[in-house]
Design a protein around this motif. Structure first.
Motif, PDB file in Angstrom:
ATOM      1  N   GLN A 112       0.871  -1.032   0.026  1.00 20.17           N
ATOM      2  CA  GLN A 112      -0.089  -0.090  -0.016  1.00 20.17           C
ATOM      3  C   GLN A 112       0.850   1.169   0.095  1.00 20.17           C
ATOM      4  O   GLN A 112       1.966   1.270   0.880  1.00 20.17           O
ATOM      5  CB  GLN A 112      -1.032   0.086   1.096  1.00 20.17           C
ATOM      6  CG  GLN A 112      -1.804   1.316   1.262  1.00 20.17           C
ATOM      7  CD  GLN A 112      -2.604   1.135   2.431  1.00 20.17           C
ATOM      8  OE1 GLN A 112      -2.175   0.679   3.488  1.00 20.17           O
ATOM      9  NE2 GLN A 112      -3.907   1.830   2.362  1.00 20.17           N
ATOM     10  N   GLU A 113       0.519   2.293  -0.846  1.00 20.36           N
ATOM     11  CA  GLU A 113       1.088   3.529  -1.038  1.00 20.36           C
ATOM     12  C   GLU A 113       0.604   4.539   0.218  1.00 20.36           C
ATOM     13  O   GLU A 113      -0.323   4.464   0.155  1.00 20.36           O
ATOM     14  CB  GLU A 113       1.186   4.032  -2.243  1.00 20.36           C
ATOM     15  CG  GLU A 113       1.303   5.504  -2.489  1.00 20.36           C
ATOM     16  CD  GLU A 113       2.929   5.924  -2.444  1.00 20.36           C
ATOM     17  OE1 GLU A 113       3.830   5.242  -2.468  1.00 20.36           O
ATOM     18  OE2 GLU A 113       3.072   7.004  -1.827  1.00 20.36           O
ATOM     19  N   GLN A 114       1.591   5.025   0.710  1.00 20.07           N
ATOM     20  CA  GLN A 114       1.228   5.893   2.094  1.00 20.07           C
ATOM     21  C   GLN A 114       0.224   7.140   1.131  1.00 20.07           C
ATOM     22  O   GLN A 114      -0.582   7.423   1.793  1.00 20.07           O
ATOM     23  CB  GLN A 114       2.371   6.656   2.368  1.00 20.07           C
ATOM     24  CG  GLN A 114       3.072   5.736   3.424  1.00 20.07           C
ATOM     25  CD  GLN A 114       4.237   5.057   2.808  1.00 20.07           C
ATOM     26  OE1 GLN A 114       4.500   5.046   1.431  1.00 20.07           O
ATOM     27  NE2 GLN A 114       4.906   4.169   3.511  1.00 20.07           N
ATOM     28  N   PHE A 115       0.739   7.550   0.178  1.00 21.74           N
ATOM     29  CA  PHE A 115       0.052   8.519  -0.656  1.00 21.74           C
ATOM     30  C   PHE A 115      -0.373  10.022   0.574  1.00 21.74           C
ATOM     31  O   PHE A 115      -1.362  10.340   0.579  1.00 21.74           O
ATOM     32  CB  PHE A 115      -1.531   8.188  -1.366  1.00 21.74           C
ATOM     33  CG  PHE A 115      -1.786   9.201  -2.172  1.00 21.74           C
ATOM     34  CD1 PHE A 115      -1.337   9.132  -3.557  1.00 21.74           C
ATOM     35  CD2 PHE A 115      -2.689  10.290  -2.113  1.00 21.74           C
ATOM     36  CE1 PHE A 115      -1.473  10.023  -4.578  1.00 21.74           C
ATOM     37  CE2 PHE A 115      -2.770  11.148  -2.854  1.00 21.74           C
ATOM     38  CZ  PHE A 115      -2.085  11.090  -4.275  1.00 21.74           C
ATOM     39  N   PHE A 141       2.375   8.955   7.538  1.00 20.72           N
ATOM     40  CA  PHE A 141       1.827   7.565   7.534  1.00 20.72           C
ATOM     41  C   PHE A 141       2.858   6.529   7.484  1.00 20.72           C
ATOM     42  O   PHE A 141       2.823   5.249   7.130  1.00 20.72           O
ATOM     43  CB  PHE A 141       0.872   7.202   6.433  1.00 20.72           C
ATOM     44  CG  PHE A 141      -0.230   8.349   6.175  1.00 20.72           C
ATOM     45  CD1 PHE A 141      -1.185   8.743   7.308  1.00 20.72           C
ATOM     46  CD2 PHE A 141      -0.277   9.365   5.149  1.00 20.72           C
ATOM     47  CE1 PHE A 141      -2.222   9.488   7.108  1.00 20.72           C
ATOM     48  CE2 PHE A 141      -1.255  10.312   4.944  1.00 20.72           C
ATOM     49  CZ  PHE A 141      -2.084  10.340   6.047  1.00 20.72           C
ATOM     50  N   PHE A 163       4.738   1.890   7.289  1.00 20.36           N
ATOM     51  CA  PHE A 163       3.203   2.353   6.933  1.00 20.36           C
ATOM     52  C   PHE A 163       2.229   1.911   8.137  1.00 20.36           C
ATOM     53  O   PHE A 163       1.955   0.847   8.270  1.00 20.36           O
ATOM     54  CB  PHE A 163       3.027   1.951   5.578  1.00 20.36           C
ATOM     55  CG  PHE A 163       1.488   2.770   5.109  1.00 20.36           C
ATOM     56  CD1 PHE A 163       0.652   3.295   5.890  1.00 20.36           C
ATOM     57  CD2 PHE A 163       1.143   2.487   3.655  1.00 20.36           C
ATOM     58  CE1 PHE A 163      -0.486   4.080   5.422  1.00 20.36           C
ATOM     59  CE2 PHE A 163      -0.061   3.010   3.152  1.00 20.36           C
ATOM     60  CZ  PHE A 163      -0.851   3.812   4.098  1.00 20.36           C
TER      61      PHE A 163
END
Lengths: 791, 513
Positions: free
Chosen positions: A191-194, A249, A362
């Motif tokens: 999962q990307e923090q974005f 995050f 994350f």
């Protein structure tokens, strides 16, 4: 005895209205700045005269030997002032936080598509980016075979750190003896923090061989260290500041370092301010994210669904370097139990090295990947036995006598059974289960699903020495208060909570307390704002500092109020004699007046504060000890609607009950719970990372292709409540950490989707649903269970 | 040819005059790097996150009222602002004097890290202004739909939707439009834009914004190499992400004739045979175009709301979407299923062709040098038509389709007389499923017919695997959408839309409520 008439003019006898400063929903300290656009993020700091801009040239191949870089080509591009490569780094070419295996700029070996190879420094950002984008022409390399998946790396034993093993009891014997056995394989994506604000650092050269770096980071002290190592300097030559981040995050815990190091290197070499703000696509291509995990398990269980033995391999995709992958795996191993008693268990953690971005912290830090596995397993056991998964979960909960975790920590103050019971009631779980069965029987295309999942999450860094914090509180002679601490503000409201704690301690209105930018020149040797510990550690440190000041003021106050020191109370901006039945009871002096007197009396009005979490111990080799100060608990019930023709799904309702102890700020805590829920829901549903299977290029490298939830994705009916019970551990005002644990709550969404899919198949079917449960993953699972019905 | 002049637009209460900046300077770059207004943030520089949301104001056709649209500053080119007004978060209240939108966000704890917040505040201001003008209040569903182009990674959105409701509870405080209207009227006297400045690469670059169709056509014919730019919602990415040079640019946005929607009604012998044709100018913003299409064909509502996001629909145009020719654009499937014709023009010469004939191959269309898209002509569906528009994507809002299907049938006495099945995402261009259409034409619309159509799709299409979906999924879901279409339109016990689609089940029910 003084008579009232003899009181100094600033003393009064009015009874102040109590003004609690903790336990109330104060708005975020910067909310008025956020909404007006006045909050200053790193890129908003007015650029110093002569600022240059940096951009990074990225490796076009996943693995290879770096033969040469056509520097002449790059230097003759418009606006280019300098091109920096690994050869220009005077100190250590490393930005890895634990192992020194993470080059700032590639040196000799190219390890993934997107790896920074050179830095262009130019007169403006766009020209720097244009020159940087010539990487394909400028980089001469010899390709080598690349390993792009964790499975492939595991198959050849290619790891970033040695495998970890944690065993209790006799799992193989217990497995063999168990009445039932379930073997499974599964995988969850990364999962990307974005964070909405991308990675950025601005470095300003200072006099006498020094640099000031404004960096969007969760870990200023580590940035300071890594910059000084890269420069070959001492730490006192480097100052790092961060007023706030536009989200972190975990993505700015270690991985802000590359940008800080390049900006600092360029600024010191060129004697010019240098800003390095990366484009969103480059941010995706350069930095890592949550580790995707592969699992393989065998579990044995009895007729009631009680787990008797479990044996599991956890294989994380670490990318090209170690980064924080070892502690992430440790936390995964320490959360495979989640809320459940596992009498015989063996866990094997493999940190696979691949030619992709180096994965990192994350929110949850491996904990979610560990706990998700057991939730999948329990769901599978329940479906095999034809039981409600909730029942199976409850039967496996930790309970008295069965309350030692596999890593040897006793689960004291276990709340999970009571909390779950309460949520089952308030969510009307059982009635809705029946209602959903009726709906599904009558609905040919759409199916509903329901699931409850619990959370038990260990609070503290899994590394004992990191559990410390410092703070600095200044009281100025006008009574205003400035607090600085080692934590960083990334939206979670840490500064608000710390200011509340200080205001409470000094008995002043919150408006009197202001928090300032995190600054390595104020509080030294700080830990990352991570592991949910921000308020626990920094709140305690700030409380310690404020308490010292209060203790210094108390004798003076007692003298002025002519009362016993024990009777002095600081409250509501005033200092009062709270002694009962004495003639001076109720007399007050304003805090401001007291401070003014204290200054004249040469009393120190500022103080440092320090906190170290007590009672922790951890044997990293044996994976045994007491790594956590306490546990935070929670549970959620999700109801979803699934389209069996397309695989699309929506969350109709989510009920959440989450344990934050005695909340410091309920509104901020609910904000954390809801935000984490929706973020975790994104991980479970729409956020899919796709690498090109041959080239290794990350193809989902921007919000156009990587889909985090929108307002329409949050549960339609979202009922979030805080579980009201003080922390049994002596935490700051008996609160509990809240940053990470609720990220695990939306496991219920994934399992509710699985429940809905199961309604398409024969009874006791166990849908092979992948995560993230994209429409394609759901349709595949629907068709798989429909096929078992057909045969 | 006209002589160059500065860009002129209204910002911070007065007319700003810009010379010398590269023509591809984005509005966001202008704000942050030249006007020193740092409140507007860059999150993605591709129009997907909304952190850079600003309002663009234009006078309506009568020159009286000010229309405000929220758009993404990161993919608006500065010359597109000429003659317009730019409002940013700095035009709302300052931190000591918050306006109702800002105060509601504070009171509801609607910001955490705060980076997306100025963008949310601007979209919410647009919502606020619109509803106050109409005397209405949005539902939570309306708010969520309007905020589809604003991403927040912290809050989970609940408090932001709360703020969207609460902002209407405070005493009304609208933006002060008077001075903006006055300044815009002043700008109306400016000559049509001809702007010249060195490009990013340092070579001369020109931008023209003609105001009449004839001028536009003449310029286009004279400059066949020039890049026609409408809303720049795609071109902005070429500039930001690929550093592409555009060369000379001709903007469509100021051509009045291209911004009109005309309706013509052809009356037949009875009311049932009355046919309405929409003529949508190429420069009509997507939002207006979809509103008109949905009024024409209500079944397209889902596609409208899920097409990109409001800021992109406000900036982008239907003509741009059509001319761009993405194989997964959601506009062409709808228009092809409706039997739309495309009007092309070069100089004084006009030609029309069925839209499906416009697309030749991947990113190749029938436009000749010097020719441009003038309009789309969309007939209303004939009586007996059943039409549905379906979109499949990983996310409901603002996502590019894995598959988009607009399926249309004309039934006479239960027999299929005409089928138009248009698919996006299944081939190199948006394409009709010819085999599937013929598999159902002339026979009863029953389960066997839909199964035959679903099977025929395997011959019609060989989709690709990409990051959005696998080839196999696309193939299966396309067949399943034909099945859903049949379930919803069959004569015997059709299922309601909300029983066949999760989007319909959730959104439409909530909208109506």
């Amino acid at each position: 005895m003084n008579k009232p008439s003899e009181l100094p003019p600033e003393l009064t006898t009015a009874i102040p209205t109590p003004q609690p400063q903790v336990g109330i929903s104060r708005v975020h300290e910067a909310a008025h700045l956020h909404v007006s656009g006045e909050a200053i993020y790193t890129d908003d700091i007015p650029e110093a005269h002569g600022t240059l801009h940096a951009a990074l040239g990225l490796s076009p191949i996943a693995h290879g030997t770096l033969v040469s870089i056509d520097l002449d080509l790059l230097r003759r591009q418009p606006g280019v002032v300098a091109v920096l490569t690994a050869a220009d780094i005077p100190g250590e070419n490393n930005c890895g936080p634990l192992l020194h295996d993470d080059p700032i700029l590639a040196d000799g070996e190219l390890r993934y598509v997107g790896q920074p190879v050179y830095a262009i420094i130019a007169t403006d950002r766009e020209l720097a980016r244009r020159a940087a984008a010539l990487a394909r022409q400028a980089i001469v390399s010899t390709p080598l075979p690349a390993v792009l998946t964790a499975r492939d790396a595991h198959a050849i034993g290619q790891y970033v750190v040695p495998p970890m093993h944690l065993t209790r009891g006799e799992p193989q014997a217990a497995l063999a003896a168990a009445p039932h056995r379930l073997d499974g394989e599964w995988a969850v994506g990364g999962q990307e923090q974005f964070y909405l604000e991308g990675q950025i650092s601005v470095a300003l050269p200072q006099e006498n061989q020094a640099v000031l770096v404004h960096c969007s980071t969760q870990h200023p002290s580590e940035m300071q260290q890594l910059v000084s190592h890269a420069m070959g300097w001492a730490s006192h030559q480097v100052t790092v500041q961060c007023r706030r981040m536009g989200g972190g995050f975990g993505g700015k815990e270690s991985q802000s370092a590359l940008f800080a190091c390049v900006a600092a290197l360029a600024a010191t070499r060129l004697r010019r301010p240098v800003k390095l703000r990366v484009d969103r696509d480059d941010d995706f291509l350069i930095t890592g994210r949550r580790h995707g995990f592969d699992y393989r398990w065998s579990v044995g269980f009895d007729d009631d669904g009680r787990i008797l033995a479990a044996d599991i391999d956890l294989i994380s995709n670490c990318g090209h370097s170690a980064d924080l992958s070892a502690p992430v795996m440790t936390r995964a191993l320490c959360h495979f139990d989640n809320a459940y008693w596992l009498p015989h268990v063996s866990m094997h953690g493999y940190c696979a090295r691949t030619n992709t971005q180096s994965n990192t912290a994350f929110r949850g830090f491996g904990g979610p990947q560990g706990a998700l596995a057991i939730e999948l397993i329990l769901d599978g056991i329940a479906r095999r036995l034809g039981l409600d998964p909730l029942t199976v979960r409850q039967r496996n909960f930790y309970r008295d006598g069965q309350d030692i975790t596999p890593y040897g920590q006793q689960v004291e103050d276990n709340q999970i059974g009571r909390l779950t019971d309460q949520l089952v009631r308030t969510s009307d779980y059982h009635a809705r289960r029946a209602e959903i069965a009726a709906f599904n029987a009558a609905s040919p295309v759409l199916k509903r699903g329901l699931a409850l999942t619990p959370v038990k999450f260990g609070i503290s860094f899994n590394v004992v020495h990191l559990n410390q914090a410092g703070a600095l509180v200044h009281v100025y002679t006008d009574g205003s208060v400035l607090v600085n601490h080692g934590g960083t503000e990334m939206g979670q409201g840490l500064n608000t909570k710390v200011a509340q704690v200080v205001a409470h301690e000094l008995g002043v209105p919150a408006a009197m307390v202001r928090a300032t930018a995190t600054d390595t020149s104020k509080v030294a040797n700080t830990s990352a704002t991570a592991a949910s510990t921000g308020s626990d550690l920094n709140g305690k440190a700030a409380q310690d500092a404020a308490r010292k000041i209060r203790q210094r003021l108390t004798p003076l106050a007692a003298r002025l109020l002519d009362c016993a020191q024990d009777d002095v109370v600081f409250e509501g901006g005033e200092v009062r004699d709270a002694g009962a039945g004495t003639g001076t009871a109720g007399r007050t002096i304003g805090f401001k007046a007291l401070v003014a007197q204290a200054y004249l009396a040469r009393i120190q009005l500022w103080s440092d504060g320090f906190y170290a979490t007590p009672g922790l111990h951890w044997d990293r080799a044996k994976l045994q000890g007491k790594p956590f100060f306490y546990f935070a608990y929670g549970a959620s019930v999700a109801e979803v609607l699934v389209d069996t023709l397309t695989g699309e799904s929506r969350v109709l309702r989510a009920d959440v009950l989450h344990d934050v102890g005695q909340s410091l700020n309920p509104a901020l805590d609910i904000g954390q719970v809801e935000g984490a829920f929706v973020q975790g829901q994104g991980w479970m549903t729409s956020e899919e990372l796709v690498w090109h299977p041959q080239s290794g290029l990350l193809m989902t490298h921007a919000p156009s292709t990587y889909k985090i939830p929108t307002a329409n994705d949050m549960p339609r009916d979202f009922r979030v409540a805080l579980y009201d019970a003080p922390n049994r551990a002596d935490s700051i005002h008996r609160s509990k950490a809240v940053g990470e644990p609720p990220l695990l709550l939306p496991f219920s969404v994934l399992l509710a989707i699985k429940d809905a899919v199961a309604a398409c198949g024969p009874s006791r079917c166990d849908p092979p649903l992948r995560a993230p449960a994209t429409p394609e993953a759901v349709l595949d699972a629907v068709e798989a269970v429909q096929a078992t019905r057909a045969t | 040819m006209s002589s160059p002049r500065p860009l002129r637009f209204v910002h911070q209460g007065r007319v700003q005059s810009v010379t010398g900046l590269p023509p591809t300077t984005t509005v966001l770059q202008y704000l942050r790097e030249h006007a020193r207004c740092a409140g507007t943030k860059e999150g993605c520089a591709e129009g997907d996150c909304g952190a850079c949301t600003v309002l663009v104001g234009e006078l309506d056709a009568d020159g009286d009222a000010l229309a405000l649209r929220n758009v993404n500053a990161c993919i608006q080119l500065l010359p597109m602002l000429d003659g317009k007004a730019l409002l940013t978060v700095e035009d709302l209240g300052d931190s000591t004097d918050l306006n109702p939108v800002q105060q509601a966000l504070v009171d509801c704890h609607g910001s955490q890290c705060g980076f997306c917040t100025p963008g949310f505040a601007m979209t919410m201001q647009a919502i606020y202004e619109r509803h106050q003008a109409d005397g209405t209040r949005p539902t939570r569903q309306d708010l969520a739909d309007d905020l589809a182009g604003n991403l927040c990674r912290c809050t989970g959105y609940r408090p932001i939707l709360d703020a969207g409701e609460r902002m209407f509870d405070a005493p009304i405080r609208l933006l002060d439009r008077g001075p903006i209207v006055d300044a815009l009227r002043e700008l109306q006297h400016d000559a049509p834009l001809h702007y010249e400045a060195p490009s990013r690469a340092g070579t001369p670059q020109r931008v023209f914004a003609p105001r009449s169709l004839d001028d536009f056509a003449a310029l286009r014919e004279a400059m066949p190499q020039a890049r026609v730019v409408a809303g720049a919602t795609d071109v902005g990415l070429w500039v930001n992400k690929q550093q592409r040079e555009l060369g000379d640019v001709i903007l469509t946005g100021r051509v009045e004739e291209l911004r009109r929607i005309d309706t013509t009604t052809v009356t037949g012998s009875d009311r049932a045979s009355e046919r309405v044709t929409l003529r949508i100018g190429a420069a009509v913003p997507l939002e207006e175009a979809w509103a008109a299409l949905t009024a024409h064909v209500p079944a397209l509502r889902e596609l409208w709301l899920r097409f990109a996001s409001p800021p992109v629909r406000h900036a982008g145009t239907l003509g741009g979407n059509i001319a761009n020719g993405s194989p997964i654009g959601d506009g062409p499937p709808a228009l092809i299923a409706l039997g739309a014709r495309i009007v092309l023009r070069r100089g004084a010469t006009q030609r029309t062709l069925p839209l499906e004939d416009f697309y030749l191959d991947y990113m190749k269309n029938a436009l000749q040098p010097g020719e441009f898209v003038e309009a789309l002509e969309v007939p209303s569906p004939p009586p007996g038509t059943r039409l549905r528009g379906y979109k499949i994507a990983k996310r409901y809002d603002s996502d590019i389709s894995a598959v988009c299907a607009v399926l249309s049938l004309r039934l006479e006495d239960g027999v299929v007389r005409d089928a138009r099945f248009a698919f996006g995402g299944m081939a190199a261009i948006v394409k009709r499923a010819a085999k599937a259409e013929s598999a159902v034409t002339g026979r009863a619309w029953d389960e066997a017919a839909q199964a035959a159509a679903a099977r025929a799709l395997d011959e019609d299409f060989r989709p690709l695997t990409d990051l959005r979906a696998s080839a196999g999924y696309r193939q299966r879901v396309a067949a399943n959408l034909v099945r859903r279409f049949w379930l919803e339109t069959r004569a015997n016990a059709p299922i309601a839309a909300e029983a066949g689609s999760v989007w319909q089940a959730v959104n439409l029910r909530r909208s109506v409520a």
